[in-house]
Design an enzyme around this catalytic site. Sequence first.
Site, short mmCIF file in Angstrom:
data_model
loop_
_atom_site.label_atom_id
_atom_site.label_comp_id
_atom_site.label_asym_id
_atom_site.label_seq_id
_atom_site.Cartn_x
_atom_site.Cartn_y
_atom_site.Cartn_z
N SER A 177 46.18 36.57 31.69
CA SER A 177 45.17 36.86 33.00
C SER A 177 44.01 37.90 32.47
O SER A 177 44.36 38.81 31.60
CB SER A 177 45.93 37.42 34.00
N TYR A 203 51.72 44.11 37.09
CA TYR A 203 51.43 42.46 36.68
C TYR A 203 50.53 42.23 35.52
O TYR A 203 51.24 41.74 34.62
CB TYR A 203 50.49 41.99 37.84
N LYS A 224 51.99 40.50 31.67
CA LYS A 224 51.27 39.54 30.89
C LYS A 224 50.86 39.99 29.50
O LYS A 224 50.94 39.19 28.82
CB LYS A 224 49.95 39.19 31.93
C1 WQD Z 1 38.49 39.66 44.43
C2 WQD Z 1 37.43 40.58 44.83
C3 WQD Z 1 38.72 42.57 45.98
C4 WQD Z 1 40.63 40.40 49.09
C5 WQD Z 1 43.51 38.76 41.12
C6 WQD Z 1 44.46 39.42 40.62
C7 WQD Z 1 45.12 38.28 39.74
C8 WQD Z 1 44.53 37.28 39.14
C9 WQD Z 1 42.96 36.82 39.67
C10 WQD Z 1 45.63 35.72 37.96
C11 WQD Z 1 38.16 42.01 44.58
C12 WQD Z 1 37.68 41.62 46.95
C13 WQD Z 1 39.62 40.48 48.13
C14 WQD Z 1 40.19 40.75 50.66
C15 WQD Z 1 38.31 41.88 49.29
N1 WQD Z 1 45.20 35.83 39.21
N2 WQD Z 1 38.84 41.47 48.08
N3 WQD Z 1 39.02 41.49 50.56
O1 WQD Z 1 41.71 41.25 42.35
O2 WQD Z 1 40.05 40.41 41.07
O3 WQD Z 1 42.33 39.63 40.72
O4 WQD Z 1 43.19 37.53 40.91
O5 WQD Z 1 45.73 36.25 36.86
O6 WQD Z 1 46.11 37.57 40.99
O7 WQD Z 1 44.14 40.11 39.40
O8 WQD Z 1 41.28 39.10 42.81
O9 WQD Z 1 40.92 37.73 44.85
O10 WQD Z 1 42.26 39.67 45.03
O11 WQD Z 1 39.71 40.17 44.77
O12 WQD Z 1 37.25 42.35 49.47
O13 WQD Z 1 40.96 40.36 51.59
O14 WQD Z 1 37.71 40.55 46.29
O15 WQD Z 1 38.41 43.82 46.16
O16 WQD Z 1 36.75 42.83 44.45
P1 WQD Z 1 41.44 40.10 41.78
P2 WQD Z 1 41.21 39.24 44.45
#
Ligand code: WQD
Length: 351
Positions: free
Chosen positions: A131, A155, A159
Site C-alpha cells: 500500500s 496499518y 505493510k
Molecule cells: C481519501 C480522501 C480523506 C472519507 C486509505 C488507506 C488505505 C488504503 C487507501 C489500501 C482523504 C477524505 C475520506 C470521508 C473524506 N487502502 N475523506 N471523507 O485515507 O487516502 O487511504 O485507502 O491500502 O485503506 O490508506 O483513503 O478513502 O479514506 O480518504 O473527506 O468520509 O478522502 O480525508 O483525503 P486514504 P480514504
Amino acid sequence: MAQLLITGGAGFIGSHTCLVLLEAGHNLVLIENFSNSSPEALRRVLELAGPKAKSRIQIVEGDIRNSDDLDCAFSIASSPIEAVVHFAGLKAVAESFEDPLDYWDVNLGGSRSLLNAMRIHGCRTIVFSSSATIYGYPNEVPISENALVSPINPYGQTKAAVEQLLADVAASEPGWKIARLRYFNPVGAHPSGLLGEAPHGTPANLFPYVSQVAVGRRDKVEIFGGDWPTSDGSAVRDYIHVMDLAEGHSAALNVLQQEAPQVLTLNLGSGRGYSVLEVVKAFEKASQKKLPYIITSRRKGDVACSVADPDLALKRLGWSTRRGLEDMCKDSWTWQMANPDGYSVEIQSLI
Ligand code: WQD
C-alpha cells in the site's frame, strides 16, 4: 496457465482480481475466512467468468494464520501451487490505531505463516498486496518507489514490515520471485454492477461513503479538512479503478513467471490526483444526484496529497491505468444502485 493460490480472494480487490485471473485461464485455489468479505462475491465471480470456470476454482474456508488450513489449501489442488497472490489482511487505518494487536497478528503473522507454508510446499513466487500508505507524509509528489518508507499508522507499519520480511526471505535463499505492489486508492467496481466494494459497517473510505450518500443510506458527506494546501483546500489522492488494479496483478504475475528471481516493487496508481471536492462533483454527475456535504476538521493521519509516479509499472509491466474518474464513479454507482446493501444475499451452497 498456472495453478495459483489466492488469499483473501473474496474481498474487494481479491474478487475483481480472481475474475481477471480466471479469464486469463489460470486455475485458482482460494483461502478465505470471510471476516470482511462474502461468499456471494465468489458466486458472482463465477457468474461473470462463465460456466467453464467452475471447475477451475476451489475454495478453502480457513485462516492464513493456521498452518493446517494452509496445508489444506496447498494440497487440495490437482497440481502444485505455482504462485500465490496475497490479499488477505486488515486494511482500515483508523481501526489499526484501535486494534494494533490484530493488525500485526493478521497482516504480519499471517504473512509469515503463508511464506513458511510456501517454503514447505516448494512455492517461491508471490504477488503481495502492499500500500502507498507506507510512504506516510511524502517528501515530494508524485511519489516514486525510491521515496522514503515512513508509515504513520499501524496499518502502514504492518505493510512495510511484510515488505521487509519478503526482502529478507528473498535474500535468505535463491529462487524467490516477489512483487510488492503498492496500491494508491483503489475504488470503483466491475462495470456489470455484480462486483463492488461492500465495507462492513460505516465506510472509512471516501468512495463507498459518497456512494452510500448518493443511494440514500447516508445523509451527507463529511469532508475532512477544507484548509489543505491544494487547489480547492480539500485533500488530493490518486484513485485507481479496481479493474485496472486487477489487471496490474495479472501483469505482475506474468512478469514474475517469465523472468529470473527478483524482488519487484511497484506503485500501482494513475499518476493523476483528484481532490475530495472533485470526487464529490464527479459522483454527482455520474449519479445525477445532489450530494450534500459539510467540511469539518482534518482526520488524524491524513496527508494533503498522495499521487503516484506510475512510470516504473509501465516500464516493467507494460501496464498503466486505462480508466478515469468518470469510469470509477459510473461503475461505483452502477454497483451501488444494484446492491444498496452490498452483498446482503448470503448463500448457503457456496460453489
Ligand atoms: C481519501 C480522501 C480523506 C472519507 C486509505 C488507506 C488505505 C488504503 C487507501 C489500501 C482523504 C477524505 C475520506 C470521508 C473524506 N487502502 N475523506 N471523507 O485515507 O487516502 O487511504 O485507502 O491500502 O485503506 O490508506 O483513503 O478513502 O479514506 O480518504 O473527506 O468520509 O478522502 O480525508 O483525503 P486514504 P480514504
